[in-house]
Design a protein around this motif. Structure first.
Motif, PDB file in Angstrom:
ATOM      1  N   GLY A  51       0.793  -1.222   0.000  1.00 32.23           N
ATOM      2  CA  GLY A  51       0.000   0.000   0.000  1.00 32.23           C
ATOM      3  C   GLY A  51       0.824   1.269   0.000  1.00 32.23           C
ATOM      4  O   GLY A  51       0.294   2.355  -0.212  1.00 32.23           O
ATOM      5  N   PHE A  52       2.144   1.152   0.319  1.00 28.89           N
ATOM      6  CA  PHE A  52       2.998   2.333   0.321  1.00 28.89           C
ATOM      7  C   PHE A  52       3.478   2.624  -1.094  1.00 28.89           C
ATOM      8  O   PHE A  52       3.663   1.713  -1.907  1.00 28.89           O
ATOM      9  CB  PHE A  52       4.220   2.118   1.212  1.00 28.89           C
ATOM     10  N   PRO A  53       3.749   3.904  -1.453  1.00 28.10           N
ATOM     11  CA  PRO A  53       4.382   4.213  -2.735  1.00 28.10           C
ATOM     12  C   PRO A  53       5.766   3.573  -2.806  1.00 28.10           C
ATOM     13  O   PRO A  53       6.585   3.767  -1.909  1.00 28.10           O
ATOM     14  CB  PRO A  53       4.467   5.742  -2.742  1.00 28.10           C
ATOM     15  N   MET A  54       6.030   2.782  -3.832  1.00 25.27           N
ATOM     16  CA  MET A  54       7.315   2.093  -3.981  1.00 25.27           C
ATOM     17  C   MET A  54       7.720   2.101  -5.454  1.00 25.27           C
ATOM     18  O   MET A  54       6.863   2.000  -6.349  1.00 25.27           O
ATOM     19  CB  MET A  54       7.240   0.641  -3.465  1.00 25.27           C
ATOM     20  N   ILE A  55       9.029   2.207  -5.694  1.00 26.25           N
ATOM     21  CA  ILE A  55       9.568   2.122  -7.053  1.00 26.25           C
ATOM     22  C   ILE A  55      10.857   1.316  -7.003  1.00 26.25           C
ATOM     23  O   ILE A  55      11.680   1.503  -6.109  1.00 26.25           O
ATOM     24  CB  ILE A  55       9.809   3.530  -7.654  1.00 26.25           C
ATOM     25  N   ALA A  56      10.996   0.389  -7.947  1.00 30.44           N
ATOM     26  CA  ALA A  56      12.215  -0.400  -8.071  1.00 30.44           C
ATOM     27  C   ALA A  56      13.022   0.138  -9.246  1.00 30.44           C
ATOM     28  O   ALA A  56      12.480   0.384 -10.331  1.00 30.44           O
ATOM     29  CB  ALA A  56      11.880  -1.873  -8.274  1.00 30.44           C
ATOM     30  N   LEU A  57      14.310   0.370  -9.030  1.00 28.27           N
ATOM     31  CA  LEU A  57      15.236   0.833 -10.068  1.00 28.27           C
ATOM     32  C   LEU A  57      16.179  -0.330 -10.355  1.00 28.27           C
ATOM     33  O   LEU A  57      17.068  -0.613  -9.559  1.00 28.27           O
ATOM     34  CB  LEU A  57      15.990   2.073  -9.592  1.00 28.27           C
ATOM     35  N   TRP A  58      15.972  -1.020 -11.462  1.00 26.85           N
ATOM     36  CA  TRP A  58      16.670  -2.296 -11.697  1.00 26.85           C
ATOM     37  C   TRP A  58      17.839  -2.108 -12.663  1.00 26.85           C
ATOM     38  O   TRP A  58      17.732  -1.420 -13.675  1.00 26.85           O
ATOM     39  CB  TRP A  58      15.689  -3.321 -12.257  1.00 26.85           C
ATOM     40  N   GLY A  59      18.928  -2.765 -12.287  1.00 25.69           N
ATOM     41  CA  GLY A  59      20.105  -2.753 -13.138  1.00 25.69           C
ATOM     42  C   GLY A  59      20.858  -1.434 -13.067  1.00 25.69           C
ATOM     43  O   GLY A  59      20.411  -0.462 -12.464  1.00 25.69           O
ATOM     44  N   ARG A  60      22.037  -1.440 -13.650  1.00 27.74           N
ATOM     45  CA  ARG A  60      22.846  -0.220 -13.638  1.00 27.74           C
ATOM     46  C   ARG A  60      22.185   0.922 -14.413  1.00 27.74           C
ATOM     47  O   ARG A  60      22.496   2.089 -14.182  1.00 27.74           O
ATOM     48  CB  ARG A  60      24.231  -0.511 -14.226  1.00 27.74           C
ATOM     49  N   ASP A  61      21.246   0.574 -15.320  1.00 31.54           N
ATOM     50  CA  ASP A  61      20.516   1.624 -16.029  1.00 31.54           C
ATOM     51  C   ASP A  61      19.387   2.192 -15.181  1.00 31.54           C
ATOM     52  O   ASP A  61      18.727   3.155 -15.575  1.00 31.54           O
ATOM     53  CB  ASP A  61      19.943   1.065 -17.342  1.00 31.54           C
ATOM     54  N   LEU A  62      19.144   1.564 -14.005  1.00 27.39           N
ATOM     55  CA  LEU A  62      18.093   2.035 -13.089  1.00 27.39           C
ATOM     56  C   LEU A  62      16.753   2.149 -13.812  1.00 27.39           C
ATOM     57  O   LEU A  62      16.094   3.190 -13.826  1.00 27.39           O
ATOM     58  CB  LEU A  62      18.477   3.375 -12.452  1.00 27.39           C
ATOM     59  N   ILE A  63      16.333   1.026 -14.428  1.00 33.85           N
ATOM     60  CA  ILE A  63      15.050   0.982 -15.136  1.00 33.85           C
ATOM     61  C   ILE A  63      13.922   1.044 -14.111  1.00 33.85           C
ATOM     62  O   ILE A  63      13.899   0.286 -13.154  1.00 33.85           O
ATOM     63  CB  ILE A  63      14.934  -0.299 -15.989  1.00 33.85           C
ATOM     64  N   THR A 145      21.456  -5.871  -7.352  1.00 33.59           N
ATOM     65  CA  THR A 145      20.995  -5.774  -8.735  1.00 33.59           C
ATOM     66  C   THR A 145      20.064  -4.595  -8.975  1.00 33.59           C
ATOM     67  O   THR A 145      19.578  -4.416 -10.082  1.00 33.59           O
ATOM     68  CB  THR A 145      20.268  -7.073  -9.134  1.00 33.59           C
ATOM     69  N   GLY A 146      19.800  -3.846  -7.934  1.00 37.11           N
ATOM     70  CA  GLY A 146      18.902  -2.712  -8.109  1.00 37.11           C
ATOM     71  C   GLY A 146      18.708  -1.956  -6.811  1.00 37.11           C
ATOM     72  O   GLY A 146      19.343  -2.238  -5.797  1.00 37.11           O
ATOM     73  N   ILE A 147      17.804  -0.985  -6.863  1.00 44.62           N
ATOM     74  CA  ILE A 147      17.537  -0.112  -5.711  1.00 44.62           C
ATOM     75  C   ILE A 147      16.025  -0.052  -5.514  1.00 44.62           C
ATOM     76  O   ILE A 147      15.269   0.134  -6.472  1.00 44.62           O
ATOM     77  CB  ILE A 147      18.090   1.310  -5.945  1.00 44.62           C
ATOM     78  N   LEU A 148      15.597  -0.225  -4.258  1.00 51.63           N
ATOM     79  CA  LEU A 148      14.172  -0.101  -3.903  1.00 51.63           C
ATOM     80  C   LEU A 148      13.976   1.201  -3.135  1.00 51.63           C
ATOM     81  O   LEU A 148      14.642   1.453  -2.139  1.00 51.63           O
ATOM     82  CB  LEU A 148      13.719  -1.282  -3.040  1.00 51.63           C
ATOM     83  N   VAL A 149      13.044   2.017  -3.617  1.00 55.10           N
ATOM     84  CA  VAL A 149      12.717   3.289  -2.958  1.00 55.10           C
ATOM     85  C   VAL A 149      11.302   3.160  -2.391  1.00 55.10           C
ATOM     86  O   VAL A 149      10.350   2.902  -3.126  1.00 55.10           O
ATOM     87  CB  VAL A 149      12.795   4.475  -3.935  1.00 55.10           C
ATOM     88  N   THR A 150      11.185   3.312  -1.065  1.00 50.47           N
ATOM     89  CA  THR A 150       9.894   3.215  -0.365  1.00 50.47           C
ATOM     90  C   THR A 150       9.567   4.566   0.253  1.00 50.47           C
ATOM     91  O   THR A 150      10.429   5.195   0.865  1.00 50.47           O
ATOM     92  CB  THR A 150       9.949   2.143   0.737  1.00 50.47           C
ATOM     93  N   LEU A 151       8.314   5.023   0.084  1.00 46.49           N
ATOM     94  CA  LEU A 151       7.892   6.309   0.637  1.00 46.49           C
ATOM     95  C   LEU A 151       6.711   6.089   1.581  1.00 46.49           C
ATOM     96  O   LEU A 151       5.782   5.343   1.260  1.00 46.49           O
ATOM     97  CB  LEU A 151       7.456   7.284  -0.465  1.00 46.49           C
ATOM     98  N   VAL A 152       6.778   6.720   2.741  1.00 43.93           N
ATOM     99  CA  VAL A 152       5.667   6.734   3.695  1.00 43.93           C
ATOM    100  C   VAL A 152       5.300   8.199   3.931  1.00 43.93           C
ATOM    101  O   VAL A 152       6.135   8.985   4.381  1.00 43.93           O
ATOM    102  CB  VAL A 152       6.041   6.051   5.023  1.00 43.93           C
TER     103      VAL A 152
END
Length: 655
Positions: A51-63, A145-152
């Motif tokens: 339910g929280f805003p989340m975005i995954a940035l995958w790979g070195r290209d940060l897709i 392998t990537g970055i997870l950004v979670t917002l509350v």
């Protein structure tokens, strides 16, 4: 993602779930979905179900792959931002995010609290605040392998803090003006109490019982509402609870308020309330205050959402526990922004998520076996060890409140739960636990206890004022001296009871203390060689103290004026014994025996014909579920009072 050539079924439906299914991933560096690694598939399933805003940035290209919650923050960059490299989508903030991304690629986790994030909602631009967490995403070999950004979103709290600061400034100015004008003590006290309540971010309310002609509670009305509560309810002082919030009957809140008012026993509960202006989860504590209740209510919707997510993951893990590895659990657990752990049935192997390790500063090795106990406050370790041992032995949900040390040495209170995972054969395969920070609520409850003690102190002062007013009135109206004496004595007894109640949190009220207090107040020390008081330690519950104290006062007054203590050879014995305990429905028997009394008695004796005897034979059975026996002979008086050990009376104690 599952090898079938199409994205996997998502745990929830929504715009982003459909867009991810239909996106042309083959044209991105991620490639066709059937080539995606399982870690990427798990990450997409997780963020779509959260339910929280989340975005995954995958790979070195940060897709970029994001859920519906994050879509609302994208603004005009959506939907083009899906599948787009982050650097191309957000070039204007690359100088800020770039260094963060590089450090996350090195394995670090960053959290930015209360960051300002202007966004467009309902067609207009507004300021919003969020707590952002940048966490590394790892594959099956623990490689990043990537970055997870979670917002509350913390907009409500930030704005409330700002409002609180403004409110405090206004209060200080008002208080200075009142001091200069020498405002009356009672008014100043009420203002101070209200300011203390308004400083809380939780809802604090005080209700007064509304009774019908028979004395039955039929409603409650608002007496006090702090700033947080007023922001939700509006101005409601003097209004009916049932008319304003009829949903309290359906949710059992009204019955809880009645029970607390009638028994004096506090109550705490978690409730889902979907009525009137509310839709969410709340943690509520209710305590008796006068003829009503005082409540503190904390919204825990966000925490429950996280807890539900934990339970969902627990169920999923229960079905696949034998097929998933320890690394798989750590990957999923590291994505949950709560203190989370898993333990096997032997208690030898524990797996804690990154939140636990970051908060406590422990290493995975230090938390093994019972090493996690080192992170608890020394005073809480033994109780926690016993509670977890008993809960595991009974294969039931474990719930405790304990203090956990932060990595900087500070202890904070947490609500801790641990539940078993049971396989198809009914065997426990592992245990899943989670901890929620309730430190602020715990502090609020302690402050509430101080406020209740202050109110009880003022009640005793009020009794003194009532007694003074009664004396003044009697001087003018001319009642008998006997009426004046009895009225004054009974008010004094009530005042002594309030004195005991005001200190009950620090000095538990025992039956011996109550009896000895009344005897001493009536000059029992003069007859110490003729009075025997004895029995085992019994702690009295607050709900029973006032009625029992009045009964003892009437018996002691009778003995001093008309009974055993009026003759040279009279003796008084007050003894008690307990059969069983509060847990198994035991009873407490108190016997008041006077020997050597002399009859005929005074025909005006109030103990034999008036208030005292009615109190013992009629009021005590109703108020305390007591059984009483009153026998008066030529030379002997026996008064036996039998009380249940439990919520309304007392309990055995070794103190």
């Amino acid at each position: 993602m599952d090898g079938s050539g199409s994205p996997p079924a998502q745990p929830v439906r929504g715009e982003m779930a459909e867009r991810i299914r239909t996106h042309d991933w083959a044209s991105t560096p991620l490639g066709a979905t059937e080539t995606w690694p399982s870690s990427l598939s798990a990450t997409v399933s997780l963020l779509l179900g959260c339910g929280f805003p989340m975005i995954a940035l995958w790979g070195r290209d940060l897709i970029q792959i994001y859920n519906d919650g994050f879509r609302d923050l994208m603004g005009f960059k959506h939907p083009a931002g899906l599948g787009q490299p982050s650097r191309e989508c957000w070039p204007e903030i690359l100088h800020i995010t770039g260094p963060i991304y590089e450090r996350v690629w090195e394995g670090e986790t960053f959290t930015f609290e209360d960051a300002l994030y202007p966004l467009t909602r309902s067609g207009r631009l507004e300021d919003a605040w969020f707590t952002l967490t940048y966490s590394p995403l790892r594959n099956e070999t623990s490689a990043i392998t990537g970055i997870l950004v979670t917002l509350v979103e913390t907009t409500a709290r930030v704005l409330a803090d700002r409002a609180l600061r403004e409110s405090e400034a206004r209060f200080r100015a008002e208080l200075e003006r009142q001091v200069q004008e020498r405002t009356a003590e009672l008014q100043a006290s009420r203002d101070l109490l209200k300011a203390t309540m308004d400083s809380s971010m939780d809802m604090i309310q005080v209700f007064e019982a509304v009774r019908d002609a028979s004395g039955e509670i039929v409603d409650f009305q608002w007496l006090l509402n702090n700033h947080t509560s007023e922001s939700r309810y509006g101005e409601v002082c003097g209004q009916s609870l049932l008319e304003r919030n009829p949903g309290v009957v359906q949710e059992g809140i009204f019955d809880t308020f009645k029970r607390v008012t009638e028994t004096g026993q506090p109550a705490t509960a978690e409730r889902r309330y979907v009525h009137e202006q509310f839709d969410g989860w709340f943690f509520q504590c209710a305590v008796k205050l006068g003829d009503g209740v005082a409540t503190t209510t904390k919204e825990i919707s966000a925490w429950k959402a996280a807890q539900d997510e934990v339970l969902r993951l627990r169920d999923a893990m229960a079905q696949t526990a034998l097929r998933e590895s320890e690394d798989r659990f750590r990957t999923l657990a590291s994505l949950i922004p709560v203190l989370l752990w898993r333990s096997d049935v032997s208690e030898e192997n524990n797996a804690f998520n990154e939140a636990w390790l970051t908060y406590t500063g422990q290493t995975p090795q230090q938390s093994q076996v019972h090493g996690w106990l080192d992170a608890l406050h020394p005073d809480d370790r033994e109780a926690a060890y016993e509670a977890f041992g008993a809960g595991r032995a009974a294969r039931r949900l474990i719930e405790v409140q304990q203090r956990i040390r932060r990595h900087d040495g500070q202890y904070r209170w947490f609500l801790v739960r641990e539940a078993p995972i049971i396989d198809a054969e009914g065997q426990v395969t592992q245990w899943i636990g989670a901890a929620m920070d309730i430190h602020d609520l715990h502090d609020l409850q302690e402050r509430q206890s101080v406020l209740v003690a202050e109110l009880q102190h003022r009640t005793r002062n009020l009794l003194g004022v009532v007694r003074s007013i009664a004396h003044q009135t009697m001087v003018q109206t001319g009642p008998t001296e006997r009426f004046r004496e009895q009225f004054s004595d009974r008010l004094a007894a009530l005042s002594r009871v309030q004195g005991l109640l005001s200190r009950s949190d620090q000095e538990p009220i025992t039956l011996r203390t109550l009896i000895q207090t009344e005897l001493d107040a009536l000059g029992g020390g003069e007859f110490a060689d003729r009075i025997h008081v004895g029995g085992p330690p019994v702690r009295l519950r607050k709900a029973s103290v006032q009625t029992l104290a009045l009964a003892v006062h009437e018996l002691a007054t009778n003995a001093r004026k008309y009974g055993a203590l009026t003759t040279d050879h009279g003796r008084l014995s007050v003894t008690w014994r307990a059969d069983g305990s509060a847990r198994d429905g035991g009873r407490l028997l108190v016997e008041w025996i006077e020997e050597g009394i002399s009859r005929p008695r005074d025909p005006q004796n109030p103990m034999r014909r008036g208030y005292g005897r009615e109190l013992i034979e009629q009021a005590m059975p109703y108020a305390l579920n007591a059984k009483t026996r009153y026998e008066l002979g030529e030379t002997r008086l026996l008064c036996a009072i039998e009380l249940p050990l439990g919520e309304r009376s007392g309990e055995m104690s070794t103190a």
